[in-house]
Motif scaffolding. Structure first.
Motif, PDB file in Angstrom:
ATOM      1  N   UNK A 127      38.616  33.757  49.266  1.00  0.00           N
ATOM      2  CA  UNK A 127      37.734  34.634  48.513  1.00  0.00           C
ATOM      3  C   UNK A 127      36.626  33.818  47.866  1.00  0.00           C
ATOM      4  N   UNK A 128      35.625  34.495  47.354  1.00  0.00           N
ATOM      5  CA  UNK A 128      34.517  33.851  46.684  1.00  0.00           C
ATOM      6  C   UNK A 128      34.656  34.048  45.173  1.00  0.00           C
ATOM      7  N   UNK A 129      34.211  33.031  44.433  1.00  0.00           N
ATOM      8  CA  UNK A 129      34.241  33.077  42.978  1.00  0.00           C
ATOM      9  C   UNK A 129      32.811  33.142  42.479  1.00  0.00           C
ATOM     10  N   UNK A 130      32.545  34.109  41.635  1.00  0.00           N
ATOM     11  CA  UNK A 130      31.216  34.240  41.049  1.00  0.00           C
ATOM     12  C   UNK A 130      31.128  33.327  39.832  1.00  0.00           C
ATOM     13  N   UNK A 131      30.229  32.379  39.879  1.00  0.00           N
ATOM     14  CA  UNK A 131      30.083  31.428  38.787  1.00  0.00           C
ATOM     15  C   UNK A 131      30.812  30.141  39.100  1.00  0.00           C
ATOM     16  N   UNK A 132      30.103  29.037  38.967  1.00  0.00           N
ATOM     17  CA  UNK A 132      30.710  27.755  39.306  1.00  0.00           C
ATOM     18  C   UNK A 132      31.732  27.315  38.268  1.00  0.00           C
ATOM     19  N   UNK A 133      31.562  27.712  37.020  1.00  0.00           N
ATOM     20  CA  UNK A 133      32.479  27.303  35.956  1.00  0.00           C
ATOM     21  C   UNK A 133      33.316  28.511  35.521  1.00  0.00           C
ATOM     22  N   UNK A 134      34.092  29.033  36.442  1.00  0.00           N
ATOM     23  CA  UNK A 134      34.880  30.232  36.167  1.00  0.00           C
ATOM     24  C   UNK A 134      36.299  30.031  36.666  1.00  0.00           C
ATOM     25  N   UNK A 135      37.254  30.585  35.896  1.00  0.00           N
ATOM     26  CA  UNK A 135      38.660  30.583  36.301  1.00  0.00           C
ATOM     27  C   UNK A 135      39.149  32.002  36.537  1.00  0.00           C
ATOM     28  N   UNK A 136      38.231  32.920  36.826  1.00  0.00           N
ATOM     29  CA  UNK A 136      38.574  34.323  37.008  1.00  0.00           C
ATOM     30  C   UNK A 136      38.154  34.799  38.383  1.00  0.00           C
ATOM     31  N   UNK A 137      38.944  35.701  38.931  1.00  0.00           N
ATOM     32  CA  UNK A 137      38.661  36.339  40.211  1.00  0.00           C
ATOM     33  C   UNK A 137      38.525  37.830  39.949  1.00  0.00           C
ATOM     34  N   UNK A 138      37.535  38.451  40.583  1.00  0.00           N
ATOM     35  CA  UNK A 138      37.352  39.878  40.405  1.00  0.00           C
ATOM     36  C   UNK A 138      38.542  40.640  40.971  1.00  0.00           C
ATOM     37  N   UNK A 139      39.102  41.530  40.176  1.00  0.00           N
ATOM     38  CA  UNK A 139      40.304  42.241  40.596  1.00  0.00           C
ATOM     39  C   UNK A 139      40.030  43.161  41.780  1.00  0.00           C
ATOM     40  N   UNK A 140      38.900  43.818  41.808  1.00  0.00           N
ATOM     41  CA  UNK A 140      38.606  44.736  42.906  1.00  0.00           C
ATOM     42  C   UNK A 140      38.512  43.980  44.233  1.00  0.00           C
ATOM     43  N   UNK A 141      37.934  42.776  44.195  1.00  0.00           N
ATOM     44  CA  UNK A 141      37.847  41.959  45.419  1.00  0.00           C
ATOM     45  C   UNK A 141      39.239  41.534  45.867  1.00  0.00           C
ATOM     46  N   UNK A 142      40.083  41.153  44.886  1.00  0.00           N
ATOM     47  CA  UNK A 142      41.439  40.732  45.218  1.00  0.00           C
ATOM     48  C   UNK A 142      42.252  41.894  45.785  1.00  0.00           C
ATOM     49  N   UNK A 143      42.124  43.084  45.202  1.00  0.00           N
ATOM     50  CA  UNK A 143      42.838  44.243  45.724  1.00  0.00           C
ATOM     51  C   UNK A 143      42.325  44.636  47.108  1.00  0.00           C
ATOM     52  N   UNK A 144      41.017  44.525  47.323  1.00  0.00           N
ATOM     53  CA  UNK A 144      40.473  44.870  48.639  1.00  0.00           C
ATOM     54  C   UNK A 144      40.985  43.918  49.714  1.00  0.00           C
ATOM     55  N   UNK A 145      41.194  42.652  49.340  1.00  0.00           N
ATOM     56  CA  UNK A 145      41.734  41.706  50.322  1.00  0.00           C
ATOM     57  C   UNK A 145      43.173  42.029  50.699  1.00  0.00           C
ATOM     58  N   UNK A 146      43.855  42.815  49.864  1.00  0.00           N
ATOM     59  CA  UNK A 146      45.224  43.239  50.147  1.00  0.00           C
ATOM     60  C   UNK A 146      45.270  44.636  50.764  1.00  0.00           C
ATOM     61  N   UNK A 147      44.124  45.208  51.074  1.00  0.00           N
ATOM     62  CA  UNK A 147      44.080  46.498  51.758  1.00  0.00           C
ATOM     63  C   UNK A 147      43.720  47.666  50.877  1.00  0.00           C
ATOM     64  N   UNK A 148      43.756  47.531  49.549  1.00  0.00           N
ATOM     65  CA  UNK A 148      43.461  48.627  48.638  1.00  0.00           C
ATOM     66  C   UNK A 148      41.975  48.534  48.275  1.00  0.00           C
ATOM     67  N   UNK A 149      41.152  49.215  49.047  1.00  0.00           N
ATOM     68  CA  UNK A 149      39.716  49.159  48.798  1.00  0.00           C
ATOM     69  C   UNK A 149      39.352  50.016  47.589  1.00  0.00           C
ATOM     70  N   UNK A 150      39.958  51.173  47.464  1.00  0.00           N
ATOM     71  CA  UNK A 150      39.690  52.081  46.346  1.00  0.00           C
ATOM     72  C   UNK A 150      41.028  52.519  45.758  1.00  0.00           C
ATOM     73  N   UNK A 151      41.219  52.220  44.488  1.00  0.00           N
ATOM     74  CA  UNK A 151      42.459  52.595  43.808  1.00  0.00           C
ATOM     75  C   UNK A 151      42.326  53.896  43.030  1.00  0.00           C
ATOM     76  N   UNK A 152      41.182  54.552  43.117  1.00  0.00           N
ATOM     77  CA  UNK A 152      40.999  55.813  42.404  1.00  0.00           C
ATOM     78  C   UNK A 152      41.674  56.960  43.147  1.00  0.00           C
ATOM     79  N   UNK A 153      42.180  57.882  42.374  1.00  0.00           N
ATOM     80  CA  UNK A 153      42.832  59.037  42.966  1.00  0.00           C
ATOM     81  C   UNK A 153      41.770  60.036  43.429  1.00  0.00           C
ATOM     82  N   UNK A 154      41.916  60.507  44.640  1.00  0.00           N
ATOM     83  CA  UNK A 154      40.963  61.446  45.201  1.00  0.00           C
ATOM     84  C   UNK A 154      41.205  62.850  44.664  1.00  0.00           C
ATOM     85  N   UNK A 155      40.217  63.710  44.836  1.00  0.00           N
ATOM     86  CA  UNK A 155      40.303  65.080  44.334  1.00  0.00           C
ATOM     87  C   UNK A 155      41.441  65.823  45.027  1.00  0.00           C
TER      88      UNK A 155
END
Length: 671
Positions: A127-155
Motif C-alpha cells: 500500500x501507499x502511505x500519504x506523507x513521508x513522516x507518517x505512521x498511519x495508514x488510511x483505513x478505507x484503503x486498508x479495507x479496500x485491499x481486503x475486498x471491502x470497498x464500501x462499508x456503508x449500508x445500502x438503502x
C-alpha cells in the motif's frame, strides 16, 4: 478500537448524548468481523495459532459513553489507578485475558520505532502511505485491499444482508492458497485488527508502528498483545480531562465495571457461560443526557456500599475451558511493567491487593484536586492500622517525594527485576509503604537467587557431563574443542557462583534492613502511645475553651429566659392598667350619681321648707321630685349614648333642658 463521543451543545451547555460514537464503533467492529468470516480456512487456523481466535469471535458491545467518561475522570495518572471511596481499583492482566481472550504471556510488544513507515508499508502491505513522516495508514484503503470497498449500508439493506455482502466481497478478494499473496492478506488483516481495535488511536487512520513485528508471521503469536492493549488503554486514560472518549479497546473498561461495580446497573447479563467474558454482557441503553448520566454515575460511585463492590468476581470460573487463562496465571497478582513500544506504564498490584483477595495495604499517593473528588475514606492495612486512602493536595504544590523500589518480578517485557520503579508521591512518614517495599524487594531478590541457583546447578551438571566425556584421557590426546568448552563452562560456573554469593549477601542485607525497619516501627508505635507535654497542654486548653463555651451558652440561655419573663410581666402590667382605668370610670359614674342624689335631697329639703312657708300643696313637691329623678335618668342615658356614638358625630342626642323651677299651672292653690 476507539470511542469518540460527538457531543452537541444545547441550552445552558447541556450535553445532548453521543450522535456518531455508536456509528463509528459499530462500523469498525462489524467490518472486521465480516472480513474475518470471509477468510479462508487456512488463514483462520493461522490466526487461531497466533492467539487471536477468541478475540476475533467476540460479538460487538455498544459503547457506554457516560460510564467511560466517568471512569476517565476518576483516573489518577500518577498512580495509574482509579480512585474510589473504597480504595484504589484498576483493570489487571487477569481482567484482560478473561474479558478479551488475548494472551498476556510472552514477549513484550516493543521494538524500534521510526519517523516514517513508508518503506515497510509498501514492502509488507503493498500500500501507499500519504506523507513521508507518517505512521498511519488510511483505513478505507486498508479495507479496500481486503475486498471491502464500501462499508456503508445500502438503502433497504438489513444488518444480516450487509454483513453477508461484505463477507462475500472479502472471500472473492482473498488468496485461496498459501504463498506470498496470502501472507500479504494476513498482514493487512492483522494491521486492521491490531491498529484499530487492540492498539486503537483516535481518528480514522490506522496506526502501523507494530508493522516491523509482522515481517515474520510465525513469531506474531509470541507477543503479549493483551499486555500492550492494557498499556495503550492506561496511556489513553492519562490524557487531558478536556478530551472526551478513550482511545483503545474501551469494552474492556465497560465489562470490568459491570463485574466489579454491578450496583451501577449499566450492563445486562446475557449468554451465561460464554467465554471470553465480554460475550456475557450487553449495554443497558439510557435515554437521559450524557451530562446527567455522568453526574449520576459519580454520585453512585461515591455512595456505593462496601458490600456492593465485587473485588474478586472471577471466583468459581472454569479455567479449564479457557487455555489462554491457564497460560496467563503466572503473571497474575504481580507488580509489573506494561510495554507498548514507547509507552511503558506500571501496574501497581499493591494498590489493588484487595482485588486479588488479599488485605489492602495503605499506600498514599498525592493527587491533584479535581471537581469530583470527595474526602477519601480510610481502610485497613495489613497491620490492622487504619490510614488515609490518599493524601489530597490543595494546589500549593508543597510536599516531599519518596521514591521506593517497587517489587517488580519477572515482567513480560524482560525488564530487569528489582530495578528502580516509577516515582510515586507518598507522605514522608509512610512507614507501612516502606516496609511493604522492602518486603517486595526481598521477595524479588529471593526469586532472582532461586533462578540463579537453578542456572548454577545446570552449569555444574553440564560441566560434570563434559568432564565425564573427557574421562581419563591424557592432556595430549584430548580434543582441544572439548578443553575449551570445559574451560568456558568452568568460568561460567565461577561467574554464576560469584553472582549467587552477591545475591545472598544482598538478601542478608535486605533481611537485616527489614528487621531494623520493623523494630523501628514497633518503637515508634510505642512512642506514639505516650502523649507529649505540648499535646497534653493543647488538649487542656481545648477542654477549658469548651468549658467556657458551655458557661457562655448557659448564661445566654438564662438571659433569654429573663427577657421572656420581662415581656410577660410587661403584658400583665398593661392588662392591669386597663382594668384600673375601667374601675376609675365606674367610680366616676358612682360619684356623679351621688352628687346628683345630694342635689336632689337638697332641693327636696328646700322645697319642703318653701312649701311650709308658702303653704304649697304636697302634690307640687312630688311633681318636683319626679322631675328631678327623670332629669338624672336623662343625663345618664345621654352620657351612655355619647360613649357609644363615634367621635366627631354631629347627630347625637341633644341635651334635654332641665325642668323649670316654677310649678306648672293649675297645681297651686288658687287665689
Amino acid at each position: 478500537m476507539e470511542e469518540e463521543p460527538a457531543l452537541a451543545m444545547g441550552d445552558e451547555d447541556e450535553l445532548v448524548g453521543p450522535k456518531k460514537s455508536e456509528l463509528w464503533s459499530r462500523l469498525g467492529w462489524a467490518v472486521i468481523r465480516a472480513i474475518y468470516d470471509g477468510l479462508p480456512d487456512f488463514q483462520v487456523r493461522r490466526l487461531e495459532g497466533m492467539g487471536f481466535g477468541p478475540f476475533l469471535r467476540l460479538e460487538e458491545l455498544a459503547p457506554d459513553v457516560a460510564l467511560i467518561q466517568a471512569l476517565k475522570e476518576r483516573w489518577d495518572p500518577e498512580c495509574h489507578a482509579f480512585l474510589f471511596p473504597r480504595g484504589h481499583m484498576v483493570p489487571t492482566l487477569e481482567d484482560v485475558v478473561r474479558i478479551t481472550g488475548l494472551r498476556v504471556d510472552g514477549q513484550a510488544v516493543t521494538g524500534t520505532t521510526y519517523t516514517s513507515y513508508q518503506e515497510p508499508v509498501e514492502r509488507l502491505l503493498g500500500l501507499e502511505v500519504r506523507g513521508e513522516r507518517s505512521s498511519l495508514v488510511q483505513r478505507m484503503v486498508l479495507q479496500a485491499s481486503l475486498g471491502v470497498v464500501s462499508a456503508r449500508r445500502q438503502t433497504g439493506e438489513g444488518q444480516a444482508e450487509h454483513m453477508e455482502r461484505m463477507t462475500d466481497d472479502t472471500r472473492a478478494a482473498m488468496a485461496e492458497e498459501e504463498g506470498e499473496a496470502a501472507d500479504r492478506d494476513l498482514r493487512r488483516f492483522l494491521t486492521l485488527v491490531i491498529g484499530k481495535m487492540v492498539l486503537g488511536t483516535r481518528g480514522v487512520p490506522v496506526g502501523c508502528r507494530f508493522l516491523p513485528l509482522m515481517e515474520d508471521l510465525s513469531s506474531v503469536g509470541n507477543y503479549a498483545w493483551g499486555e500492550a492493549l492494557l498499556a495503550n488503554l492506561f496511556d489513553s486514560l492519562g490524557t487531558s480531562s478536556r478530551e472526551t472518549g478513550v482511545a483503545g479497546f474501551f469494552p474492556l473498561l465497560q465489562v470490568w465495571a459491570y463485574y466489579h461495580l454491578p450496583s451501577l446497573g449499566r450492563g445486562v447479563a446475557r449468554r451465561c457461560g460464554a467465554v471470553p467474558l465480554l460475550q456475557r454482557w450487553r449495554f443497558c441503553r439510557d435515554e437521559r443526557s450524557l451530562r446527567r448520566q455522568v453526574t449520576l454515575i459519580h454520585d453512585a460511585l461515591d455512595t456505593v456500599p462496601f458490600g456492593h463492590v465485587q473485588w474478586t468476581p472471577y471466583v468459581g470460573e472454569d479455567d479449564a475451558t479457557q487455555p489462554w487463562v491457564e497460560r496467563g496465571h503466572p503473571y497474575f497478582g504481580r507488580d509489573i511493567w506494561l510495554h507498548c513500544f514507547n509507552t511503558v506504564v506500571p501496574l501497581h498490584h499493591r494498590l489493588v491487593a484487595r482485588t486479588l483477595g488479599l488485605h489492602q495495604a495503605v499506600v498514599e499517593f498525592s493527587t491533584r484536586q479535581r471537581s469530583w473528588e470527595r474526602p477519601g475514606r480510610s481502610f485497613r492495612s495489613r497491620t490492622g492500622q487504619s490510614g488515609s486512602k490518599s493524601s489530597w493536595m490543595t494546589g500549593s504544590g508543597k510536599g516531599r517525594r519518596w521514591s521506593p523500589r517497587l517489587p517488580v518480578t519477572r515482567t513480560t517485557s524482560g525488564h530487569r527485576p528489582g530495578s528502580m520503579g516509577p516515582r510515586c508521591t507518598r507522605g514522608p512518614d509512610d512507614r507501612y509503604g516502606r516496609i511493604s517495599s522492602l518486603e517486595g524487594i526481598l521477595h524479588s531478590t529471593i526469586q532472582q537467587r532461586d533462578d540463579l541457583q537453578a542456572v548454577v546447578d545446570q552449569l555444574r551438571a553440564e560441566l560434570d557431563r563434559v568432564q565425564q566425556m573427557v574421562g581419563g584421557a591424557s592432556s595430549s590426546r584430548e580434543d582441544p574443542g572439548r578443553s575449551v568448552l570445559e574451560g568456558q563452562l568452568a568460568s561460567a560456573v565461577a561467574r554464576a557462583e560469584d553472582a549467587l554469593a552477591q545475591l545472598r549477601e544482598r538478601e542478608q542485607e535486605l533481611r537485616t534492613a527489614l528487621v531494623r525497619m520493623t523494630t523501628l516501627e514497633a518503637e515508634m508505635a510505642e512512642l506514639r502511645l505516650r502523649p507529649e507535654a505540648a499535646e497534653v497542654a493543647r488538649w487542656r486548653q481545648e477542654v477549658e475553651a469548651a468549658a467556657r463555651w458551655q458557661q457562655e451558652a448557659a448564661e445566654a440561655t438564662r438571659w433569654r429566659q429573663e427577657a421572656e419573663e420581662a415581656v410577660r410581666l410587661r403584658a400583665e402590667a398593661g392588662d392591669l392598667r386597663t382594668q384600673l382605668g375601667e374601675e376609675r370610670h365606674r367610680g366616676d359614674m358612682l360619684r356623679s350619681e351621688m352628687r346628683g342624689l345630694e342635689r336632689a335631697l337638697a332641693l327636696v329639703g328646700r322645697s319642703r321648707s318653701a312649701t311650709s312657708r308658702s303653704s304649697i300643696p304636697s302634690g307640687s313637691t312630688g311633681h318636683y321630685l319626679t322631675g328631678s329623678s327623670g332629669r338624672r335618668r336623662s343625663e345618664e342615658e345621654e352620657r351612655r349614648r355619647r360613649e357609644r356614638a363615634p367621635e366627631g358625630s354631629e347627630t347625637g342626642p341633644r341635651v334635654m333642658a332641665p325642668p323649670s323651677p316654677r310649678p306648672p299651672e293649675g297645681t297651686g292653690e288658687s287665689g
